[in-house]
Motif scaffolding. Sequence first.
Motif, short mmCIF file in Angstrom:
data_model
loop_
_atom_site.label_atom_id
_atom_site.label_comp_id
_atom_site.label_asym_id
_atom_site.label_seq_id
_atom_site.Cartn_x
_atom_site.Cartn_y
_atom_site.Cartn_z
N SER A 194 0.80 -1.22 0.00
CA SER A 194 0.00 0.00 0.00
C SER A 194 0.84 1.28 0.00
O SER A 194 0.32 2.36 -0.19
CB SER A 194 -0.92 0.02 1.22
N SER A 195 2.16 1.14 0.21
CA SER A 195 2.98 2.33 0.36
C SER A 195 3.35 2.97 -0.98
O SER A 195 3.56 4.17 -1.06
CB SER A 195 4.27 2.00 1.12
N GLY A 196 3.44 2.16 -2.04
CA GLY A 196 3.83 2.71 -3.34
C GLY A 196 5.19 3.38 -3.25
O GLY A 196 5.34 4.54 -3.59
N ASP A 197 6.20 2.66 -2.79
CA ASP A 197 7.49 3.26 -2.47
C ASP A 197 8.09 4.06 -3.62
O ASP A 197 8.47 5.19 -3.46
CB ASP A 197 8.48 2.17 -2.04
N SER A 198 8.21 3.46 -4.79
CA SER A 198 8.87 4.16 -5.89
C SER A 198 8.52 3.51 -7.21
O SER A 198 8.25 2.31 -7.27
CB SER A 198 10.39 4.13 -5.69
N LEU A 199 8.52 4.32 -8.24
CA LEU A 199 8.30 3.78 -9.58
C LEU A 199 9.47 2.89 -9.99
O LEU A 199 9.36 2.09 -10.91
CB LEU A 199 8.16 4.95 -10.57
N LEU A 200 10.59 3.03 -9.30
CA LEU A 200 11.81 2.30 -9.65
C LEU A 200 12.21 1.35 -8.53
O LEU A 200 13.39 1.13 -8.29
CB LEU A 200 12.94 3.30 -9.92
N SER A 201 11.25 0.80 -7.79
CA SER A 201 11.55 -0.04 -6.63
C SER A 201 12.47 -1.20 -7.00
O SER A 201 12.28 -1.86 -8.02
CB SER A 201 10.27 -0.61 -6.02
N VAL A 202 13.45 -1.44 -6.16
CA VAL A 202 14.33 -2.58 -6.36
C VAL A 202 13.60 -3.85 -5.95
O VAL A 202 12.64 -3.81 -5.20
CB VAL A 202 15.63 -2.43 -5.54
N LEU A 249 16.92 6.66 -5.67
CA LEU A 249 15.88 6.29 -6.62
C LEU A 249 14.77 7.34 -6.65
O LEU A 249 14.20 7.62 -7.71
CB LEU A 249 15.28 4.93 -6.24
N LYS A 250 14.49 7.94 -5.51
CA LYS A 250 13.48 8.99 -5.46
C LYS A 250 13.89 10.19 -6.29
O LYS A 250 13.08 10.81 -6.98
CB LYS A 250 13.23 9.41 -4.00
N LYS A 251 15.17 10.54 -6.21
CA LYS A 251 15.67 11.66 -7.00
C LYS A 251 15.53 11.37 -8.49
O LYS A 251 15.11 12.23 -9.27
CB LYS A 251 17.13 11.94 -6.65
N LEU A 252 15.88 10.15 -8.87
CA LEU A 252 15.75 9.76 -10.26
C LEU A 252 14.28 9.75 -10.68
O LEU A 252 13.91 10.23 -11.76
CB LEU A 252 16.38 8.39 -10.49
N GLU A 253 13.45 9.21 -9.81
CA GLU A 253 12.02 9.15 -10.12
C GLU A 253 11.44 10.55 -10.28
O GLU A 253 10.64 10.81 -11.19
CB GLU A 253 11.28 8.42 -9.01
N ASN A 254 11.82 11.48 -9.41
CA ASN A 254 11.32 12.85 -9.50
C ASN A 254 11.75 13.50 -10.82
O ASN A 254 10.99 14.27 -11.42
CB ASN A 254 11.81 13.67 -8.32
N ALA A 255 12.97 13.20 -11.25
CA ALA A 255 13.44 13.74 -12.52
C ALA A 255 12.62 13.18 -13.68
O ALA A 255 12.26 13.90 -14.62
CB ALA A 255 14.92 13.42 -12.71
N LEU A 256 12.30 11.88 -13.62
CA LEU A 256 11.47 11.26 -14.65
C LEU A 256 10.05 11.79 -14.60
O LEU A 256 9.39 11.96 -15.64
CB LEU A 256 11.48 9.74 -14.47
N LYS A 257 9.58 12.04 -13.40
CA LYS A 257 8.24 12.61 -13.22
C LYS A 257 8.14 13.97 -13.91
O LYS A 257 7.15 14.28 -14.58
CB LYS A 257 7.94 12.73 -11.73
N ASP A 302 25.59 3.41 -6.33
CA ASP A 302 25.06 4.72 -5.95
C ASP A 302 25.51 5.81 -6.94
O ASP A 302 24.72 6.68 -7.33
CB ASP A 302 25.53 5.10 -4.54
N LEU A 303 26.77 5.74 -7.34
CA LEU A 303 27.29 6.73 -8.29
C LEU A 303 26.61 6.60 -9.65
O LEU A 303 26.35 7.60 -10.33
CB LEU A 303 28.80 6.57 -8.44
N LEU A 304 26.34 5.35 -10.05
CA LEU A 304 25.66 5.13 -11.32
C LEU A 304 24.25 5.71 -11.30
O LEU A 304 23.78 6.28 -12.30
CB LEU A 304 25.61 3.63 -11.64
N LEU A 305 23.57 5.57 -10.16
CA LEU A 305 22.23 6.16 -10.03
C LEU A 305 22.30 7.68 -10.13
O LEU A 305 21.48 8.32 -10.82
CB LEU A 305 21.60 5.76 -8.70
N ASP A 306 23.28 8.27 -9.44
CA ASP A 306 23.44 9.72 -9.48
C ASP A 306 23.73 10.20 -10.90
O ASP A 306 23.20 11.22 -11.36
CB ASP A 306 24.57 10.16 -8.55
N GLN A 323 21.85 12.78 -16.07
CA GLN A 323 21.57 12.66 -17.50
C GLN A 323 20.10 12.96 -17.81
O GLN A 323 19.78 13.60 -18.81
CB GLN A 323 21.93 11.26 -17.99
N VAL A 324 19.21 12.49 -16.93
CA VAL A 324 17.78 12.75 -17.11
C VAL A 324 17.51 14.25 -17.04
O VAL A 324 16.79 14.81 -17.87
CB VAL A 324 16.95 12.01 -16.05
N ALA A 325 18.11 14.91 -16.04
CA ALA A 325 17.89 16.35 -15.86
C ALA A 325 18.42 17.14 -17.06
O ALA A 325 17.76 18.08 -17.54
CB ALA A 325 18.57 16.81 -14.58
#
Length: 444
Positions: free
Chosen positions: A171-179, A193-201, A231-235, A240-242
Amino acid sequence: MSGPKVVRIVTPAERKLIKKRWLTRLKNKIEHVKAYAIKHNMFTEELQDALDETLEYYQNISEDDYRKIEREVSGQIEFLDKEKKNLVKKVVKIRTSKWESFKNLKSTHNELRFLLKNKSIDFQDFDTPSNINEIEEYREKVDYLYSLLKEASFNSQTLTNEQKAIQERLSSGDSLLSVQKWRSNRPKVISRLKKLENALKEMYISEIPQNKIHEFMNRCAELEEEAPNYDLLLDSLTIQVAEFSKNQLALREAKEKLKTAIDQLESLELNLSFIDRWTDLLNSDNLNDVKDALEKAKYLYTEVSEKIIIETRRKAIKKALQNAGYEVNDTMETAWVENGSLVVKKAKNSLYGVEFMSPKNLSRIQARVVADKNRNNERSPNLDKNHEEIWCDEFYDIKTILESQNLSIVVDKAEEAGAVKMKEIALGNDYVKRENQSKKRKNV
C-alpha cells in the motif's frame, strides 16, 4: 514648446510592417494556445470564439493606427501567455495524478512479482507498459496478481506479522523504480531512486516523449545493485535525465520562436528559398541548429525590414529640409549616415544652426538649436531663447511637409525654450540655408 525636441517619424512602409509584425506574433500565439488546448481536450467553443474574435478585431484595425496596435497587441499576447499558464496548471495536476497512480501500480507490480515468486505461486507475468496512458489496462493486470497473492496468503481471518508487513509494503507505493530485493542499505538506495524518479516525473509532466522516459527506466533496471559504484551510477543517470529534460524544454521554446521568426520573414513577401531549410528544422532535435537558425532569422528580419523603411525615412526628411529652405547635399547626407548628426544654418556667418541627431535607422530624431562655440562673446541668453523660438516655426514647417508625404510625426519629448542649456559646437561654413524663412510664429 520651442526648445529641443525628440521626434519619431513613421513612414507608410513602417506602419504596414508594424501591423504585420504584431499580427504575426498574435496569430502564432493564438495558434499555440489553441493547439495546446486541443491536445489536452480543453478546447471549447467559448475559447474558439474568444480567440477568433481577438484576431479578427486587430486584423480590422487600420495600419495608420499603428500605435494602438503596438500598445494593445503586446498586452493581448501577455494575456494569452497567462491563459496558457492556466491551462498548463490544469494539465500538470492531471498528469501528476496519473503519474502517482502509475508509480503505485508499478511499485505494487514489482512487489507482487517478488512475493509470488518467493511463495512459489504460479502466475503469468507481464511487462510494465511503456505508455502511461495504458494505466487502466495495467491496473487490471496488477489487481489480478494481487488477487492471486491474497487467495494464497490471506485465507485466514487473522493476519500474521509477516502478512501485515506485506500489506503495508503493497500500500505504500514506495517508488516507480523499486528494487526487487530488500537490501540492508535500502533507505540510501531509495533516496537516490526517489531523486531519479522525480526527474522522470518532471519529464512526464513536461510532456517529453514517454519512450525516452521508458528508456531511462530500463537503464536504471539494468544497473547491478550489488556493484560497488551502484550509488554513483544512479546519481549519474539522474544527472543525464535532468540534462536531457533541460535540452528538450529549450528545444521546444526555440522551435516556437523560430516558427514566429520564419512567419515574420515570410510576411515581408520576399523570395527567400533558404527559408525552407529553416522550416525543416522545426522537426529537428538538434538544439544548436534550431537556435542558430533562430538568430539568423531574427537578424535577417531586422535588417531587411529596417532597410525597407530607412530609405523612405531618409528621402522624406531630406525633401522636407530642402522644402523648408535648407541645403542638404550628398556629402552632408553621407556624414549624417555615418555619424548620426546633421547641422544646418542660415548663412555662412550665422551664429546659430540647427542640429539633427539620430541613430542610423532614423527611428528617433533629436532636433535642437546649437550655437557656435567660438563666438560666445556675440551671444546672450535672450538671443539664445529668441533663436529657439524661431526654430519652432522651422519645425512646424518641416512637420507639415513630412505629414503631407503621409508620414506620421510623433513628438516624444519637447522642452521649453531656454529650459535646457544650449549646445555649443564649432559651426563651419559648409551648411547654408536659403533665404525663404517662414514668417510663422507658432508654438508646437
